[in-house]
Design a protein around this motif. Structure first.
Motif, PDB file in Angstrom:
ATOM      1  N   LEU A  20       0.844  -1.208   0.000  1.00 43.96           N
ATOM      2  CA  LEU A  20       0.000   0.000   0.000  1.00 43.96           C
ATOM      3  C   LEU A  20       0.878   1.256   0.000  1.00 43.96           C
ATOM      4  O   LEU A  20       0.570   2.250  -0.675  1.00 43.96           O
ATOM      5  CB  LEU A  20      -0.915  -0.003   1.228  1.00 43.96           C
ATOM      6  CG  LEU A  20      -1.755   1.262   1.442  1.00 43.96           C
ATOM      7  CD1 LEU A  20      -2.654   1.570   0.233  1.00 43.96           C
ATOM      8  CD2 LEU A  20      -2.586   1.145   2.730  1.00 43.96           C
ATOM      9  N   TYR A  32       2.809  11.655   0.750  1.00 45.91           N
ATOM     10  CA  TYR A  32       1.808  11.018  -0.136  1.00 45.91           C
ATOM     11  C   TYR A  32       0.816  12.045  -0.671  1.00 45.91           C
ATOM     12  O   TYR A  32       0.582  13.092  -0.050  1.00 45.91           O
ATOM     13  CB  TYR A  32       1.059   9.914   0.648  1.00 45.91           C
ATOM     14  CG  TYR A  32       1.930   8.721   0.842  1.00 45.91           C
ATOM     15  CD1 TYR A  32       2.890   8.703   1.857  1.00 45.91           C
ATOM     16  CD2 TYR A  32       1.886   7.640  -0.017  1.00 45.91           C
ATOM     17  CE1 TYR A  32       3.751   7.638   2.013  1.00 45.91           C
ATOM     18  CE2 TYR A  32       2.745   6.561   0.127  1.00 45.91           C
ATOM     19  CZ  TYR A  32       3.678   6.572   1.143  1.00 45.91           C
ATOM     20  OH  TYR A  32       4.537   5.505   1.260  1.00 45.91           O
ATOM     21  N   ARG A  34      -2.404  10.911  -1.954  1.00 45.49           N
ATOM     22  CA  ARG A  34      -3.594  10.082  -2.247  1.00 45.49           C
ATOM     23  C   ARG A  34      -4.848  10.867  -1.903  1.00 45.49           C
ATOM     24  O   ARG A  34      -5.605  10.514  -0.998  1.00 45.49           O
ATOM     25  CB  ARG A  34      -3.548   8.774  -1.448  1.00 45.49           C
ATOM     26  CG  ARG A  34      -2.608   7.747  -1.986  1.00 45.49           C
ATOM     27  CD  ARG A  34      -3.003   6.326  -1.570  1.00 45.49           C
ATOM     28  NE  ARG A  34      -3.117   6.113  -0.155  1.00 45.49           N
ATOM     29  CZ  ARG A  34      -2.189   5.472   0.600  1.00 45.49           C
ATOM     30  NH1 ARG A  34      -1.062   5.072   0.066  1.00 45.49           N
ATOM     31  NH2 ARG A  34      -2.392   5.272   1.896  1.00 45.49           N
ATOM     32  N   GLU A  41      -5.740   7.682  -5.177  1.00 46.76           N
ATOM     33  CA  GLU A  41      -6.632   7.163  -4.133  1.00 46.76           C
ATOM     34  C   GLU A  41      -7.511   6.056  -4.679  1.00 46.76           C
ATOM     35  O   GLU A  41      -7.746   5.030  -4.033  1.00 46.76           O
ATOM     36  CB  GLU A  41      -7.490   8.297  -3.566  1.00 46.76           C
ATOM     37  CG  GLU A  41      -8.278   7.912  -2.330  1.00 46.76           C
ATOM     38  CD  GLU A  41      -9.781   8.033  -2.511  1.00 46.76           C
ATOM     39  OE1 GLU A  41     -10.234   8.253  -3.650  1.00 46.76           O
ATOM     40  OE2 GLU A  41     -10.486   7.891  -1.499  1.00 46.76           O
ATOM     41  N   ALA A  44      -5.630   2.943  -4.924  1.00 51.55           N
ATOM     42  CA  ALA A  44      -5.511   2.294  -3.608  1.00 51.55           C
ATOM     43  C   ALA A  44      -6.761   1.480  -3.297  1.00 51.55           C
ATOM     44  O   ALA A  44      -6.678   0.377  -2.750  1.00 51.55           O
ATOM     45  CB  ALA A  44      -5.277   3.353  -2.525  1.00 51.55           C
ATOM     46  N   LEU A  88      -8.250   5.249   2.994  1.00 49.75           N
ATOM     47  CA  LEU A  88      -7.046   5.097   2.165  1.00 49.75           C
ATOM     48  C   LEU A  88      -6.563   6.437   1.595  1.00 49.75           C
ATOM     49  O   LEU A  88      -5.474   6.506   1.035  1.00 49.75           O
ATOM     50  CB  LEU A  88      -7.328   4.130   1.000  1.00 49.75           C
ATOM     51  CG  LEU A  88      -7.536   2.669   1.403  1.00 49.75           C
ATOM     52  CD1 LEU A  88      -8.032   1.849   0.214  1.00 49.75           C
ATOM     53  CD2 LEU A  88      -6.256   2.066   1.963  1.00 49.75           C
ATOM     54  N   THR A  90      -5.155  10.371   1.758  1.00 51.57           N
ATOM     55  CA  THR A  90      -4.225  11.098   2.647  1.00 51.57           C
ATOM     56  C   THR A  90      -4.435  12.599   2.459  1.00 51.57           C
ATOM     57  O   THR A  90      -5.096  13.033   1.509  1.00 51.57           O
ATOM     58  CB  THR A  90      -2.744  10.800   2.287  1.00 51.57           C
ATOM     59  OG1 THR A  90      -2.440  11.434   1.026  1.00 51.57           O
ATOM     60  CG2 THR A  90      -2.450   9.309   2.215  1.00 51.57           C
ATOM     61  N   ALA A  96       2.179   7.712   5.447  1.00 44.86           N
ATOM     62  CA  ALA A  96       1.724   6.392   4.978  1.00 44.86           C
ATOM     63  C   ALA A  96       0.851   5.695   6.002  1.00 44.86           C
ATOM     64  O   ALA A  96       0.251   4.655   5.717  1.00 44.86           O
ATOM     65  CB  ALA A  96       2.957   5.517   4.703  1.00 44.86           C
ATOM     66  N   GLY A 100      -3.996   4.199   6.378  1.00 44.14           N
ATOM     67  CA  GLY A 100      -3.435   2.973   5.788  1.00 44.14           C
ATOM     68  C   GLY A 100      -3.229   1.878   6.820  1.00 44.14           C
ATOM     69  O   GLY A 100      -3.511   0.702   6.564  1.00 44.14           O
TER      70      GLY A 100
END
Ligand code: HGY
Ligand code: MN
Ligand code: MN
Length: 421
Positions: A20, A32, A34, A41, A44, A88, A90, A96, A100
């Motif tokens: 991940l 990150y 995401r 995203e 993920a 998931l 960010t 991370a 996550g």
């Protein structure tokens, strides 16, 4: 097999967390990216569904882009599922671990429980919620709010990011229809309760030398945009008494409201975003938008602070003949978590001989939304130097594995409806 001795597959956890952590890295190595409804995203979420299918879980999604993986020993699919998971997405340049950890730990726990062969009496669901963070569209906790029925559709319809991309269009790119969001509430009956493992995102556990906490309540979060309307003008020729400098009024408000918050217990506030127009050094800025993130576990304090902020913005604007307007764009009330399940977390820690304390969460979480409609509980593990929402965010493998063991033990205790001790 004695269910109190259930183990977890450490290699699976570490391998899955590392996989991940490869998704959505900032190209310049700054954490990150995401962000909600970004390709990263959504990748993920695809990764999560693939992992879950490989584990033999039944995967499904909803109109809010939430991803779920179910494992049920029952033929009757109508029995509400005990759900474990997190998010998931960010923040920009985030870490991370925020979100996550909870998703990977939940997959690991579900795998361990399924592999243990211990009989249990309701389905188990792993969840990955959409847009928990909110910075891109101001629609934080969107996925869990959709399930709980707490979405403000007027706000959601107006949502757009700083590049002018509408949430509606960003969702449509991934096959989700914004107007179908209210339908997600119909899935709530399929949820029995929710447990979330999360990093603390603060320094308290590390400073206390403790590995774990059961979370008793999640703070309320109110995000408010102050818009100061003045008049753009020349930075040199405009006489001082004629300058309607909106950035100056915003700066005065930041100083005054920050002093008020510093002097008030059980309240925090962050002036985290400012947009200045036309944002040119030699122009008196005619418009400034200043976004505040205000938090307290006490709803009265949140209301009091909201009134105070509006008063101070008006007072800072008047001398410059500026008009200030305040608009709440994100509002999540404080949420006490389920006392019985918090006790089961503590009893499970005892079974595992793990020291544990209790903390209030000053971060918002999906558990703080779902906890208003179904029994919900949370476990924290320490964050190194208390840092989060930054590339330096870190929790050790040992801390994450201990948290995952406790999540597994607690989940099993609730699934088998047995007190853990
Ligand atoms: O902002 C928060 O408190 C959470 O990390 N989304
Ligand atoms: Mn989080
Ligand atoms: Mn976060």
């Amino acid at each position: 097999m004695d269910p109190t001795k259930i183990g977890i597959d450490q290699d699976f956890f570490l391998k899955t967390f590392a996989a991940l952590a490869e998704i959505g890295r900032d190209p310049n190595g700054q954490g990150y990216q995401r962000l909600a409804w970004s390709r990263a995203e959504r990748e993920a979420h695809r990764w999560f569904r693939n992992q879950s299918e490989q584990l033999g879980f039944e995967v499904w999604t909803d109109h809010a882009g939430n991803s779920f993986a179910d494992f049920s020993p029952l033929a009757d699919s109508e029995v509400p599922a005990l759900t474990i998971g997190s998010h998931l997405d960010t923040v920009p340049y985030g870490g991370a671990f925020d979100g996550g950890l909870g998703v990977v730990a939940a997959l690991t726990a579900a795998k361990a429980i399924r592999d243990s062969g211990v009989p249990f009496k309701r389905p188990l669901r792993v969840a990955a919620f959409t847009d928990e963070e909110g910075p891109r569209f101001g629609t934080g906790l969107l996925g869990s709010k959709a399930v709980s029925g707490a979405l403000d559709m007027d706000l959601v319809r107006q949502a757009q990011d700083v590049d002018g991309i509408r949430l509606q269009d960003a969702m449509a790119e991934f096959g989700c229809d914004l107007e179908s969001l209210p339908l997600v509430r119909q899935t709530l009956k399929r949820f029995y309760g929710y447990i979330e493992l999360h990093i603390e995102q603060g320094p308290r556990l590390e400073r206390a030398g403790l590995p774990l906490a059961a979370v008793t309540a999640v703070t309320g979060i109110r995000q408010i945009r102050l818009t100061f309307q003045g008049k753009s003008n020349h930075a040199g020729t405009t006489p001082k008494e004629d300058r309607q400098n909106t950035l100056r009024a915003a700066a005065e408000t930041i100083a005054q409201f920050s002093a008020y918050v510093d002097a008030t217990d059980n309240l925090v506030a962050n002036p985290g975003r400012v947009q200045v127009h036309p944002n040119a050094t030699n122009v008196v800025p005619g418009e400034t938008r200043l976004d505040w993130d205000i938090r307290s576990p006490d709803p009265q304090l949140l209301d009091q602070a909201t009134r105070k902020l509006a008063q101070l913005a008006q007072a800072a604007s008047a001398p410059f003949h500026i008009v200030s307007e305040d608009k709440i764009f994100h509002d999540v009330p404080p949420c006490p978590l389920n006392e019985k399940w918090t006790g089961i977390i503590e009893a499970s820690a005892k079974v595992l001989n793990l020291p544990i304390t209790r903390l209030v969460s000053w971060a918002g979480h999906d558990a703080g939304v779902l906890g208003r409609v179904i029994p919900s509980a949370m476990i924290f593990v320490p964050s190194r130097d208390g840092i989060s929402h930054a590339p330096e965010e870190f929790s050790s493998d040992a801390a994450m594995l201990e948290g995952t063991r406790l999540l597994t033990q607690t989940t099993l205790a609730i699934l088998t409806e047995r007190r853990a001790e």
